[in-house]
Write an enzyme that holds these catalytic residues in place. Structure first.
Site, PDB file in Angstrom:
ATOM      1  N   ILE A  39       0.789  -1.333   0.170  1.00 13.97           N
ATOM      2  CA  ILE A  39       0.001   0.114  -0.054  1.00 13.97           C
ATOM      3  C   ILE A  39       0.644   1.183  -0.040  1.00 13.97           C
ATOM      4  O   ILE A  39       1.804   1.367   0.548  1.00 13.97           O
ATOM      5  CB  ILE A  39      -0.959  -0.020   1.135  1.00 13.97           C
ATOM      6  CG1 ILE A  39      -2.143   1.232   0.963  1.00 13.97           C
ATOM      7  CG2 ILE A  39      -0.177  -0.073   2.579  1.00 13.97           C
ATOM      8  CD1 ILE A  39      -2.985   1.042   2.147  1.00 13.97           C
ATOM      9  N   CYS A  40       0.381   2.312  -0.643  1.00 17.06           N
ATOM     10  CA  CYS A  40       1.019   3.471  -0.558  1.00 17.06           C
ATOM     11  C   CYS A  40       2.312   3.418  -1.150  1.00 17.06           C
ATOM     12  O   CYS A  40       2.831   2.955  -2.122  1.00 17.06           O
ATOM     13  CB  CYS A  40       0.941   4.243   0.603  1.00 17.06           C
ATOM     14  SG  CYS A  40       1.402   6.049   0.671  1.00 17.06           S
ATOM     15  N   GLY A  41       3.441   3.975  -0.615  1.00 18.68           N
ATOM     16  CA  GLY A  41       4.726   4.120  -0.774  1.00 18.68           C
ATOM     17  C   GLY A  41       5.466   2.751  -1.227  1.00 18.68           C
ATOM     18  O   GLY A  41       6.286   2.727  -2.173  1.00 18.68           O
TER      19      GLY A  41
END
Length: 199
Positions: free
Chosen positions: A104-106
């Site tokens: 998730i995300c980065g």
């Protein structure tokens, strides 16, 4: 009991994986509790973005991918400065062993840099965010809250509930009705969904 390995590192974005880890560990809505094992580059404590001090249970060197059932990678400051290579290498080993990886995300940028999203549908914070990594998977980017393809589940930072839902689906831990109720309760604050979730 099945095992989820959760990567931990400095500035880990606590909220992004909170829903998922709780549902896996407790099995409160799935009826299937998992073992959650935190994995660090060393056994030295790390401090999350929220300021919580986490002591890894094991190091990367201790992990045998085909003995696990899931690897979870949260966002953190490391991904935006090109770090996290040890964890993307581990992710590649999990995928080679046929074990799902949830990012998730980065962490999606880490997977992109490692070439792990080139041939899989995926999502992230924004298409431009991943394009900045120079990866080759732009045409497989999907503008959605969470995407699962080829044992990789991805989501952006604004979608921790959808991320949890997509992982539960990938793992076969809840049927569609229950997954929809889960999102109803934790994302849409729909009180009517609660009876379905706990029923």
């Amino acid at each position: 009991m099945k095992t989820a390995y959760v990567a931990v590192y400095e500035t880990l974005a606590d909220w992004e994986i909170g829903h998922l880890v709780v549902e896996l560990r407790t099995g409160r809505f799935t009826g299937v509790p998992w073992t959650v094992v935190t994995v660090g580059e060393s056994l030295e404590p790390v401090v999350t973005m929220g300021g919580m001090r986490v002591v890894p249970d094991v190091t990367i060197a201790d992990v045998v991918p085909d003995e696990g059932d899931l690897l979870v990678l949260a966002g953190s400051g490391q991904w935006d400065v090109g770090g996290g290579e040890a964890f993307t290498k581990l992710a590649g080993q999990f995928l080679d062993a046929g074990v799902p990886v949830a990012a998730i995300c980065g962490a999606t940028a880490g997977l992109a840099r490692a070439g792990l999203l080139d041939e899989r549908k995926h999502t992230s914070a924004a298409k431009e965010y991943l394009q900045a990594t120079g990866y080759q998977g732009t045409d497989r980017y999907v503008d959605a809250r969470a995407v699962a393809d080829g044992n990789v589940i991805t989501a952006g930072p604004d979608s921790p509930v959808q991320f949890a839902r997509a992982v539960l689906e990938q793992l076969g831990l809840a049927d569609e009705r229950k997954r929809e109720a889960y999102e109803g309760v934790f994302h849409r604050a729909d009180p009517a969904a609660y009876a379905t979730l706990v029923g």
